[in-house]
Every structure is written in structure tokens, then in C-alpha cells.
Enzyme design. Structure first.
Site, PDB file in Angstrom:
ATOM      1  N   GLU A   1      31.295  18.593  51.497  1.00 20.12           N
ATOM      2  CA  GLU A   1      32.509  19.202  52.025  1.00 20.12           C
ATOM      3  C   GLU A   1      33.208  18.308  53.240  1.00 20.12           C
ATOM      4  O   GLU A   1      34.501  18.346  53.299  1.00 20.12           O
ATOM      5  CB  GLU A   1      32.566  20.358  52.846  1.00 20.12           C
ATOM      6  CG  GLU A   1      32.306  21.775  51.720  1.00 20.12           C
ATOM      7  CD  GLU A   1      31.061  21.693  51.140  1.00 20.12           C
ATOM      8  OE1 GLU A   1      30.632  22.872  50.447  1.00 20.12           O
ATOM      9  OE2 GLU A   1      30.106  21.050  51.485  1.00 20.12           O
TER      10      GLU A   1
ATOM     11  N   GLU B   1      25.301  26.029  47.915  1.00 18.08           N
ATOM     12  CA  GLU B   1      25.039  27.105  48.766  1.00 18.08           C
ATOM     13  C   GLU B   1      24.677  28.442  47.767  1.00 18.08           C
ATOM     14  O   GLU B   1      23.947  29.351  48.181  1.00 18.08           O
ATOM     15  CB  GLU B   1      26.493  27.470  49.459  1.00 18.08           C
ATOM     16  CG  GLU B   1      26.788  26.183  50.473  1.00 18.08           C
ATOM     17  CD  GLU B   1      28.213  26.714  51.273  1.00 18.08           C
ATOM     18  OE1 GLU B   1      28.122  26.660  52.398  1.00 18.08           O
ATOM     19  OE2 GLU B   1      29.167  26.614  50.448  1.00 18.08           O
TER      20      GLU B   1
END
Length: 257
Positions: free
Chosen positions: A131, A111
Site C-alpha cells: 500500500e 490481510e
């Protein structure tokens, strides 16, 4: 400011920020996040700094994301308004930032790279948003940025499976600009190209592009004239120097104002 988890080096108009937790694959705990927020605040406020590169120390990892050991012990996740690494939620800085991805970029590390304007990846780099495999979600902008960059179906495939993507596949998908033997060396070369351009023009371009993504075409074409960086560029000495240097057949001398 003295930092414990990052290094900041300035070379002329170039700032190089290095994540410095190689023993933890440059995963970021809360103090490291706060240091990065401070470093990028300083970069944004310094008129003499035009381009930034962010990279990781060591050869294995760019950034392995959040420090899950901290989270598992009840330490929580980053709550800075600037987001992960002081960058993923920073929407008011229009100076160019290059990610030199020198190893794995996982979770928040991916990210962080996506939050940069350009990505240069080493041949051994790898990217993933894993995740879902640990009962979490990519809340640092990955869920929003990746579909915008590579399309919905491709992004959903990566985000839902959490699988790793090589640097070459990242280049083919379109979120990596360049695959280099040495990521930092490649990022430096790219920075040198950017430094040939007016910093005022680069900022105006970045702001117009990013704001234009959130508007329809007709409004974007009208609104771009009122963006602060665009108004500053059009009124700058650089806007006069560029055409003059072209007419005089010489390299422009940018002032950044």
C-alpha cells in the site's frame, strides 16, 4: 443466494469459498465484498458447517486486494462492518477458517489470509502489503495482525518497503503454517485433521486464544471460563463423548452440540 463473484461449495461439514475473479487476479470490488460477507454470515449461522476454506480461482492469484480500478474511478473502498472480504473485521465468529493461498496475496489479499486462523500456501505463493507504494496504508488489519504474528521489526520492514515474501519465507517468518505443492489440497488435508476434533472444542480454543491476546495472563486464565464458546463446550454432549470414546478405545462421534 446466487453469487456473481464467488463460489460456495459445501462438502459435509466443510465449506469452501472461492474468490472467482481470475481475470482481475481475484481483486475484490464492492459487490464481491458484499457477497463474501453474506457467505460468511451463512457459514457462521449454519450449525452443520464446522470448518471453512477460502481460496482463489486460477493458478496466479489468491487475491490481489482491493480493486484499484474501482477506487481510481471514485468507487471507494469497502465499508462493510465485516471488513475486507467479509472477514477482516469479523470478531464474533469462532469457527476455524483456513486460507489456501494459491498465488499472490497482495494488500487486502494478504490481510484476508492473516485474518484466517491457518494459512496453507502453494510453492508459488507470494505475500506483500504494498500500500505504501501507491499512497495508501494497509487498513484491513495488516498493520495490527502482522506485528503480532512475526514481531515488530520484521513486520515494519515488510510494511514500510512493501516487498514481496515467498511462501517459504512466510513459513520461516511464522505466518504460513504449511507450504504445499497444491494449496487447496493441503488445506483440505488440514481441514480433515480439524474435523477429527470436536467443533465445540475448536471454537472454545479459538475464542480463548484470540481474547487472551488482548488481556494479561492472569485475567485471561480467569475470563476464559465465561466465554460463550467455552461455556457451550463444557456443557456439550461432545464434552461427554470425547472422554467416553477414549475409555472405550474408539473414535469419537462428534455432534457439534
Amino acid at each position: 443466494m446466487t453469487y456473481d463473484y464467488i463460489r460456495v461449495d459445501r462438502e459435509g461439514a466443510l465449506t469452501i469459498v472461492t474468490l472467482d475473479r481470475p481475470e482481475a487476479h481475484n481483486a475484490l470490488n464492492q459487490p464481491a465484498n458484499l457477497e463474501l460477507a453474506d457467505a460468511f454470515d451463512a457459514f457462521a449461522a449454519d450449525d452443520d458447517q464446522w470448518i471453512a476454506i477460502i481460496t482463489g480461482s486460477g493458478s496466479k492469484a489468491f487475491c490481489a486486494g482491493h480493486d484499484l480500478k474501482q477506487q481510481a474511478s471514485g468507487g471507494g473502498m469497502d465499508s462493510s462492518p465485516r471488513g475486507f472480504a467479509g472477514l477482516t473485521h469479523r470478531f464474533d465468529m469462532f469457527k476455524p477458517v483456513i486460507a489456501a493461498v494459491n498465488g499472490v496475496a497482495l494488500g487486502g489479499g494478504f490481510e484476508l489470509a492473516l485474518a484466517c486462523d491457518l494459512i496453507v500456501a502453494s510453492e508459488t505463493a507470494a505475500f506483500a502489503l504494498p500500500e505504501t507504494r501507491v499512497g495508501l496504508a494497509a487498513l484491513g488489519g495488516g498493520l495490527q495482525r502482522l506485528p503480532r504474528e512475526i514481531g515488530l521489526k520484521r513486520a515494519m520492514g515488510l510494511m514500510m518497503t512493501g516487498r514481496r515474501v515467498s511462501a517459504q519465507e512466510g513459513f520461516e517468518l511464522g505466518f504460513v503454517n504449511e507450504v504445499a505443492e497444491d494449496a487447496l489440497a493441503g488445506a483440505r488435508r488440514l481441514a480433515e485433521e480439524l474435523l477429527l476434533c470436536s467443533p465445540m472444542s475448536l471454537r472454545a480454543t479459538k475464542e480463548a486464544v484470540l481474547r487472551g491476546l488482548a488481556a494479561d495472563m492472569a485475567n485471561a486464565l480467569v475470563e476464559q471460563w465465561a466465554y460463550p464458546t467455552m461455556a457451550a463446550m463444557l456443557a456439550s454432549q461432545d464434552a461427554f463423548e470425547g472422554p467416553l470414546a477414549f475409555v472405550e478405545k474408539r473414535k469419537p462421534v462428534w455432534l457439534g452440540r
